[in-house]
Motif scaffolding. Structure first.
Motif, mmCIF file in Angstrom:
data_model
loop_
_atom_site.group_PDB
_atom_site.id
_atom_site.type_symbol
_atom_site.label_atom_id
_atom_site.label_comp_id
_atom_site.label_asym_id
_atom_site.label_seq_id
_atom_site.Cartn_x
_atom_site.Cartn_y
_atom_site.Cartn_z
ATOM 1 N N ALA A 1 1.751 3.950 5.300
ATOM 2 C CA ALA A 1 0.825 3.802 4.176
ATOM 3 C C ALA A 1 -0.405 4.668 4.371
ATOM 4 N N TYR A 2 -0.957 4.662 5.592
ATOM 5 C CA TYR A 2 -2.167 5.436 5.854
ATOM 6 C C TYR A 2 -1.881 6.932 5.842
ATOM 7 N N GLY B 1 -3.557 12.996 13.148
ATOM 8 C CA GLY B 1 -4.939 12.533 13.184
ATOM 9 C C GLY B 1 -5.085 11.113 13.673
ATOM 10 N N GLY B 2 -4.018 10.534 14.245
ATOM 11 C CA GLY B 2 -4.086 9.172 14.779
ATOM 12 C C GLY B 2 -4.274 8.117 13.707
ATOM 13 N N MET B 3 -3.568 8.249 12.592
ATOM 14 C CA MET B 3 -3.800 7.376 11.450
ATOM 15 C C MET B 3 -2.838 6.196 11.415
ATOM 16 N N VAL B 4 -2.757 5.482 12.545
ATOM 17 C CA VAL B 4 -1.984 4.238 12.640
ATOM 18 C C VAL B 4 -2.972 3.095 12.826
ATOM 19 N N ASN B 5 -2.782 2.022 12.073
ATOM 20 C CA ASN B 5 -3.667 0.869 12.173
ATOM 21 C C ASN B 5 -3.486 0.195 13.534
ATOM 22 N N ALA C 1 -15.116 12.385 5.851
ATOM 23 C CA ALA C 1 -15.883 11.256 5.329
ATOM 24 C C ALA C 1 -15.042 10.434 4.356
ATOM 25 N N ALA C 2 -14.213 11.101 3.567
ATOM 26 C CA ALA C 2 -13.343 10.372 2.638
ATOM 27 C C ALA C 2 -12.357 9.493 3.386
ATOM 28 N N LEU C 3 -11.811 10.004 4.502
ATOM 29 C CA LEU C 3 -10.897 9.209 5.316
ATOM 30 C C LEU C 3 -11.596 7.985 5.889
ATOM 31 N N LYS C 4 -12.801 8.185 6.391
ATOM 32 C CA LYS C 4 -13.510 7.055 7.009
ATOM 33 C C LYS C 4 -13.931 6.032 5.973
ATOM 34 N N THR C 5 -14.253 6.481 4.786
ATOM 35 C CA THR C 5 -14.555 5.528 3.718
ATOM 36 C C THR C 5 -13.327 4.689 3.391
ATOM 37 N N ALA C 6 -12.163 5.334 3.373
ATOM 38 C CA ALA C 6 -10.928 4.633 3.019
ATOM 39 C C ALA C 6 -10.456 3.696 4.119
ATOM 40 N N HIS C 7 -10.524 4.137 5.380
ATOM 41 C CA HIS C 7 -9.864 3.393 6.456
ATOM 42 C C HIS C 7 -10.735 3.130 7.686
ATOM 43 N N GLY C 8 -11.902 3.719 7.738
ATOM 44 C CA GLY C 8 -12.696 3.632 8.963
ATOM 45 C C GLY C 8 -13.048 2.224 9.374
ATOM 46 N N GLY C 9 -13.471 1.392 8.396
ATOM 47 C CA GLY C 9 -13.836 0.025 8.738
ATOM 48 C C GLY C 9 -12.656 -0.770 9.254
ATOM 49 N N ARG D 1 0.847 -1.208 0.000
ATOM 50 C CA ARG D 1 0.000 0.000 0.000
ATOM 51 C C ARG D 1 0.873 1.245 0.000
ATOM 52 N N ALA D 2 1.918 1.236 0.822
ATOM 53 C CA ALA D 2 2.819 2.382 0.872
ATOM 54 C C ALA D 2 3.611 2.517 -0.420
ATOM 55 N N VAL D 3 4.055 1.389 -0.981
ATOM 56 C CA VAL D 3 4.806 1.429 -2.231
ATOM 57 C C VAL D 3 3.948 2.046 -3.339
ATOM 58 N N HIS D 4 2.682 1.683 -3.375
ATOM 59 C CA HIS D 4 1.758 2.245 -4.364
ATOM 60 C C HIS D 4 1.726 3.770 -4.280
#
Length: 397
Positions: A290-291, A278-282, A324-332, A48-51
């Protein structure tokens, strides 16, 4: 006055600046340190990060990159190897030190047309009478912009100054890492150990340059000292691997891992959050780069669209679509990750998951695809489609 100010030149900030500058916008990057600089990280980059790196125009065939072919999970006396999945993403991962990576990305942004000010510590936001962010201040100077991107890391002083503090119900991780001269430096699998401590994991990532990045990460609730834990975990390792004090090339360094969208909202009038701010770590994997890169791209797309609109109201409505775009991408995926993190706080659950998961390789591969968001939604294999559907239909929060 500039179009966009980006605060912080880590992966999120530099990637956002690069995308924005390429779109023709005037971009100023304010970085409190000077390059090259250290950053505590595992240095492992998934497909994902390479992409995202390729989308930024980064040449991943240049010297300094080391390619990986997948993951190796170890624990309870078992090992499972999981190749990176087939699909639209690159079929390989990478490792590179953050000391190199961060400078490479910010230079890519400058090459695209962004202006970089190093040693420029942001002291606070500039607000207009309506309370909208219209710029930032550094020591003795004001910088005005049409919009600001906060990519200033886990502490994100800019966010805190606006009252955006971490949510109490989100997991926070801590990590410690060290570099060692090691015979395993050219292992092309990212090795993750699942049993150094409950609610945590250890890693050994080959850098391809004679060294390995070795570390441990755990939830803060585990109440263990990461630095001591790293030493205890490495003591019984085979001597031939070289993971010993005399082979260490750096001190042990630690950092916080802000997980699962731990700071929200990701947009307030005039300012967007990206990356660690924004706390964007899985929460399940501890992956953040990647996130961060994906959020940077989404932020840039939002800003580019908004600033083309003719009225302030239209621009504001466009900016408000960013969370909303962030949650669509990673929220689930982050919701699933938070549930996983909560479950493994129980040591019995962690041991059970490790023992039974690694004894069933197909189950381990499925779990990695779900929790690591590596499944191909339109893949030929039913497990890929199911894994992607689980992330897609899990409610985001």
């Amino acid at each position: 006055m500039t179009d966009v100010i980006v605060v912080g030149a880590g992966p999120a900030g530099s990637a956002a600046a690069c995308h924005l500058a390429r779109s023709g916008l005037d971009v100023l990057i304010l970085e409190k340190t000077t390059f090259p600089r250290e950053k505590v990280c595992g240095d492992g980059l998934t497909p994902r990060a390479v992409h995202e790196l390729l989308a930024l125009g980064v040449d991943v065939d240049d010297p300094g990159w080391f390619r990986t072919s997948g993951l190796r999970l170890a624990g309870a006396g078992r090992r499972v190897e999981i190749p990176w999945p087939d699909g639209p993403l690159p079929a390989f991962g990478l490792t590179r030190t953050r000391r190199d990576l961060d400078e490479l990305l910010v230079r890519q942004a400058v090459k695209a047309g962004a202006t970089l000010l190093e040693g420029a510590k942001v002291t606070g936001p500039l607000l207009n009478r309506a309370g909208q962010v219209v710029g930032v201040t550094t020591a003795g100077r004001e910088h005005h912009a049409r919009v600001v991107v906060a990519a200033d890391g886990a502490s994100s002083r800019l966010s805190v100054a606006l009252g955006l503090r971490p949510l109490r119900d989100r997991p926070i991780g801590v990590a410690a890492r060290r570099y060692y001269r090691s015979t395993r430096h050219d292992d092309d699998l990212l090795e993750v150990w699942l049993d150094p401590v409950p609610a945590g994991y250890g890693w050994i990532f080959g850098m391809g340059d004679g060294t390995c990045n070795v570390g441990v990460a755990l939830l803060r609730t585990a109440r263990a000292d990461c630095r001591r834990l790293l030493g205890r975990w490495l003591e019984p390792m085979p001597p031939g691997w070289g993971l010993t004090e005399e082979n260490a090339t750096t001190p042990v360094r630690g950092a916080a891992l802000p997980m699962g969208f731990s700071r929200q909202p990701h947009y307030v009038p005039g300012l967007l959050l990206a990356g660690d701010s924004g706390g964007m770590v899985n929460p399940s994997s501890g992956e953040g780069i990647a996130y961060a890169l994906e959020a940077a791209r989404l932020a840039a797309e939002t800003i580019e669209t908004a600033l083309k609109l003719p009225t302030a109201g239209q621009r504001e409505r466009a900016f408000q679509r960013y969370p909303a775009a962030l949650k669509t991408a990673h929220g689930g995926a982050f919701t699933l990750g938070r549930a996983f993190a909560q479950a493994i706080e129980n040591p019995h659950v962690m041991r059970l998951a490790t023992r039974h998961g690694l004894s069933r390789p197909a189950l381990a591969r499925f779990a990695i695809k779900v929790l690591g968001t590596l499944a191909e939604p339109r893949g030929r294999r039913a497990p890929d489609r199911l894994a992607a559907a689980l992330s897609r239909f899990t409610p985001a929060s």
